[in-house]
Design a protein around this motif. Structure first.
Motif, PDB file in Angstrom:
ATOM      1  N   UNK A 248      -1.545  49.152 -33.259  1.00  0.00           N
ATOM      2  CA  UNK A 248      -0.444  49.729 -32.483  1.00  0.00           C
ATOM      3  C   UNK A 248      -0.648  49.487 -30.991  1.00  0.00           C
ATOM      4  N   UNK A 249      -1.887  49.654 -30.511  1.00  0.00           N
ATOM      5  CA  UNK A 249      -2.174  49.410 -29.098  1.00  0.00           C
ATOM      6  C   UNK A 249      -1.956  47.939 -28.743  1.00  0.00           C
ATOM      7  N   UNK A 250      -2.363  47.040 -29.622  1.00  0.00           N
ATOM      8  CA  UNK A 250      -2.172  45.612 -29.362  1.00  0.00           C
ATOM      9  C   UNK A 250      -0.690  45.246 -29.359  1.00  0.00           C
ATOM     10  N   UNK A 251       0.094  45.883 -30.215  1.00  0.00           N
ATOM     11  CA  UNK A 251       1.534  45.648 -30.206  1.00  0.00           C
ATOM     12  C   UNK A 251       2.144  46.084 -28.876  1.00  0.00           C
ATOM     13  N   UNK A 252       1.654  47.202 -28.326  1.00  0.00           N
ATOM     14  CA  UNK A 252       2.124  47.638 -27.012  1.00  0.00           C
ATOM     15  C   UNK A 252       1.719  46.638 -25.934  1.00  0.00           C
ATOM     16  N   UNK A 253       0.517  46.063 -26.062  1.00  0.00           N
ATOM     17  CA  UNK A 253       0.084  45.048 -25.099  1.00  0.00           C
ATOM     18  C   UNK A 253       0.979  43.817 -25.180  1.00  0.00           C
ATOM     19  N   UNK A 254       1.411  43.466 -26.380  1.00  0.00           N
ATOM     20  CA  UNK A 254       2.333  42.334 -26.525  1.00  0.00           C
ATOM     21  C   UNK A 254       3.653  42.619 -25.822  1.00  0.00           C
ATOM     22  N   UNK A 255       4.136  43.857 -25.925  1.00  0.00           N
ATOM     23  CA  UNK A 255       5.344  44.239 -25.196  1.00  0.00           C
ATOM     24  C   UNK A 255       5.157  44.064 -23.689  1.00  0.00           C
ATOM     25  N   UNK A 256       4.012  44.509 -23.163  1.00  0.00           N
ATOM     26  CA  UNK A 256       3.786  44.388 -21.722  1.00  0.00           C
ATOM     27  C   UNK A 256       3.796  42.927 -21.290  1.00  0.00           C
ATOM     28  N   UNK A 257       3.233  42.061 -22.110  1.00  0.00           N
ATOM     29  CA  UNK A 257       3.249  40.631 -21.794  1.00  0.00           C
ATOM     30  C   UNK A 257       4.674  40.118 -21.728  1.00  0.00           C
ATOM     31  N   UNK A 258       5.473  40.467 -22.723  1.00  0.00           N
ATOM     32  CA  UNK A 258       6.873  40.015 -22.757  1.00  0.00           C
ATOM     33  C   UNK A 258       7.669  40.608 -21.594  1.00  0.00           C
ATOM     34  N   UNK A 259       7.385  41.841 -21.252  1.00  0.00           N
ATOM     35  CA  UNK A 259       8.108  42.468 -20.143  1.00  0.00           C
ATOM     36  C   UNK A 259       7.793  41.770 -18.827  1.00  0.00           C
ATOM     37  N   UNK A 260       6.524  41.420 -18.623  1.00  0.00           N
ATOM     38  CA  UNK A 260       6.168  40.697 -17.394  1.00  0.00           C
ATOM     39  C   UNK A 260       6.858  39.335 -17.346  1.00  0.00           C
ATOM     40  N   UNK A 261       6.885  38.654 -18.472  1.00  0.00           N
ATOM     41  CA  UNK A 261       7.531  37.346 -18.517  1.00  0.00           C
ATOM     42  C   UNK A 261       9.024  37.440 -18.238  1.00  0.00           C
ATOM     43  N   UNK A 262       9.633  38.533 -18.676  1.00  0.00           N
ATOM     44  CA  UNK A 262      11.089  38.663 -18.521  1.00  0.00           C
ATOM     45  C   UNK A 262      11.500  38.958 -17.093  1.00  0.00           C
ATOM     46  N   UNK A 263      10.606  39.558 -16.303  1.00  0.00           N
ATOM     47  CA  UNK A 263      10.944  39.925 -14.931  1.00  0.00           C
ATOM     48  C   UNK A 263      11.890  41.098 -14.824  1.00  0.00           C
ATOM     49  N   UNK A 264      12.140  41.811 -15.954  1.00  0.00           N
ATOM     50  CA  UNK A 264      13.098  42.922 -15.927  1.00  0.00           C
ATOM     51  C   UNK A 264      12.443  44.275 -15.696  1.00  0.00           C
ATOM     52  N   UNK A 265      11.104  44.310 -15.713  1.00  0.00           N
ATOM     53  CA  UNK A 265      10.372  45.575 -15.589  1.00  0.00           C
ATOM     54  C   UNK A 265      10.830  46.572 -16.647  1.00  0.00           C
ATOM     55  N   UNK A 266      11.049  46.076 -17.859  1.00  0.00           N
ATOM     56  CA  UNK A 266      11.541  46.913 -18.953  1.00  0.00           C
ATOM     57  C   UNK A 266      10.604  48.081 -19.197  1.00  0.00           C
ATOM     58  N   UNK A 267      11.196  49.232 -19.472  1.00  0.00           N
ATOM     59  CA  UNK A 267      10.419  50.425 -19.798  1.00  0.00           C
ATOM     60  C   UNK A 267      10.155  50.512 -21.290  1.00  0.00           C
ATOM     61  N   UNK A 268      11.100  50.011 -22.097  1.00  0.00           N
ATOM     62  CA  UNK A 268      11.007  50.158 -23.540  1.00  0.00           C
ATOM     63  C   UNK A 268      11.337  48.829 -24.218  1.00  0.00           C
TER      64      UNK A 268
END
Length: 558
Positions: free
Chosen positions: A238-258
């Motif tokens: 579960x923690x690694x899945x959250x880390x994957x989200x953070x990677x995708x959020x950084x790549x997107x440049x949207x500063x997504x919260x969720x």
């Protein structure tokens, strides 16, 4: 303490495009206090809602000695203290650290974990997920950055849900969900990622919920799980899945919260999560067609819960999520005398006391009922919510919590045509009404599981419908097939939410009865549908004294 400041608003694109965040989220924490009209507010994260009796006692003393004496249970099973004096932040943090309630300053606001509150207590479900809760919390606060990334970068709105297989918290719209399976494993599910109106990214297989279901407001069938992992690997996965989200959020440049805010071209995919897990030595099997948990279960009904080996639990609902000092001391004392020495707060703003003998459980029910807490499954308090209201929120037109307490008392007396209360209900209403004299200082959270409402310029920790600066809400569970979610055979009436202004901070998702203050003594009552801004039928204007009858008619209980 976080000083009040002007923050850039969120840019909300048209259609189904994800938002582009112009700021970090402003969720309160134990270290980031929010200034409100009635003093500062602190939100204390309690992963899985699990508190030892000692920790509960510490929090109670904090509320009495530093705050207004009351505690709010939030829609994520966390706690809020209001009425804090300026300058108390250092003492508050020191007390929480000593009690083990602030294990990492950097991760204070990211420890948002809900879990099946009856797990291991009633013989249901496939696993006792309380161990997962503790392990996930430890990983969140102290994981190796090289493996998990810096998880302190998660927003205060990011949510983990750990379901023991019964399907109670799996439906709460979490970003990362673990669902126990009969074979000793777990299904790892990520929330859906938003798709743009032009369909871009539709060829990418997104981990978890169907976009069609997301568009329906989170109702309908249970979202599909994608990856199976061993039970022993589940918290780390579960923690690694959250880390994957953070990677995708950084790549997107949207500063997504969720997760669901990510643009489709930066979606969290099955392949991406599987690769990250494999790199960490975790075997994962894609399960695109795997069923969800068992038939989704309602939240724990108030009353006795029979468990194995002669041990019982008591489930308690806390009216409007607020416990006064006497009520909290009673809960703490009962927890300290139980074999479990703990209490569990639920995402439905209730408390479960485990580890009691049958006789002790019955005595506890009686004592809690006398103290004004709800222990009867037919209480008219169930399914009723309200925003902060006056005087805690400057935008409110009325003291909505006092009016809500009057509405419930009128319902119990039969003035609303729905006298459903059991013996002793008047005593419960009386105690709650007594506490409601200061209920305006109680914070509300967002609607269960729903953070579609952007934060706005409010004075309390509620969500706002208008983007802008202000504290963020705590998104919590969507109303499920439990108390106050009907209508229909065998189900309770529609949930009711009483709001002090048109922002309707914290209102439920799905269909609900909207009671909106129009002035000091007036309300407009209507039924609203999932995802709609307009009522389903004509509204009716009533006085506060007529509120019980109008709400009963709207709920279909007259």
């Amino acid at each position: 303490m976080l000083a009040a400041m002007s923050l850039p608003p969120t840019t909300t694109p048209s259609g189904d495009e994800p938002p582009i965040r112009g700021r970090d989220d402003a969720c309160p924490g134990a270290l980031r206090l929010h200034p409100a009209d009635d003093g500062s507010l602190a939100r204390i994260r309690v992963p899985g809602g699990l508190l030892t009796a000692r920790q509960a006692a510490v929090v109670g003393r904090v509320a009495e000695e530093l705050g207004d004496g009351r505690l709010d249970i939030t829609s994520r099973g966390n706690l809020q203290v209001r009425g804090l004096e300026a300058g108390c932040g250092a003492e508050l943090a020191a007390r929480l650290r000593t009690a083990g309630l602030l294990p990492s300053d950097r991760h204070d606001r990211v420890r948002n974990v809900v879990a099946s509150p009856l797990s291991g207590l009633d013989g249901e479900g496939y696993a006792d997920v309380t161990g997962w809760v503790r392990e996930l919390d430890a990983v969140l606060c102290g994981g190796t950055p090289a493996e998990h990334g810096e998880l302190s970068g998660l927003s205060g709105r990011f949510l983990f849900a750990l379901d023991d297989g019964r399907g109670d918290v799996a439906t709460l719209g979490a970003d990362v969900t673990l669902i126990a399976t009969p074979d000793g494993g777990a299904l790892l599910r990520m929330a859906a990622t938003a798709c743009r109106a032009d369909g871009a990214g539709a060829d990418r297989r997104v981990v978890a919920d169907d976009v069609a279901q997301r568009g329906a407001g989170g109702g309908g069938d249970t979202p599909r799980a994608v990856l199976w992992v061993r039970g022993g690997d589940a918290p780390r996965a579960a923690a690694l899945a959250a880390a994957e989200f953070l990677t995708r959020a950084r790549e997107s440049g949207t500063r997504a919260w969720r997760v669901r805010e990510l643009p489709a071209q930066h979606a969290v995919t099955t392949e991406g999560v599987a690769a990250r897990l494999a790199a960490a030595g975790i075997d994962a099997v894609p399960q695109p067609d795997a069923p969800g948990p068992q038939t989704p279960q309602p939240p724990p009904a108030p009353g006795l819960v029979t468990g194995p080996e002669g041990r019982h639990a008591v489930s308690v609902a806390v009216p409007l999520g607020r416990a006064d000092a006497d009520q909290w001391r009673l809960l703490t004392a009962l927890a300290s005398r139980s074999g479990a020495d703990e209490l569990r707060m639920t995402p439905w703003r209730g408390v479960v006391l485990p580890g009691l003998s049958p006789d002790d459980a019955r005595d506890a029910c009686s004592a809690l009922s006398e103290a004004g807490l709800v222990t009867a499954p037919d209480s008219p308090w169930l399914g009723v919510g309200a925003c902060t209201g006056r005087p805690g929120c400057a935008k409110s037109l009325a003291d909505v919590r006092a009016d809500t307490a009057r509405m419930v008392a009128d319902t119990e007396r039969g003035a609303g045509g729905t006298a459903r209360g059991a013996a002793g209900a008047k005593r419960r209403a009386g105690s709650t009404a007594r506490g409601a004299a200061g209920a305006e200082r109680v914070a509300g959270d967002t609607a269960p599981g729903d953070d579609r409402n952007e934060p706005g310029p409010g004075t309390g920790p509620d969500p706002d419908l208008v983007p802008g600066p202000g504290p963020d809400p705590e998104p919590g569970p969507e109303p499920g097939p439990g108390p106050g979610t009907g209508p229909g055979p065998g189900t309770a009436p529609l949930p009711v939410y009483v709001s002090g202004c048109e922002r309707r901070c914290g209102h439920p998702g799905g269909r609900w009865v909207d009671a909106l203050a129009t002035g000091d003594a007036g309300y407009r009552v209507a039924v609203r549908g999932a995802g709609r801004d307009t009522p389903e039928a004509d509204s009716v204007d009533v006085t506060a004294e007529q509120l019980a009858g109008a709400v009963a008619a709207a709920r279909g209980t007259t």
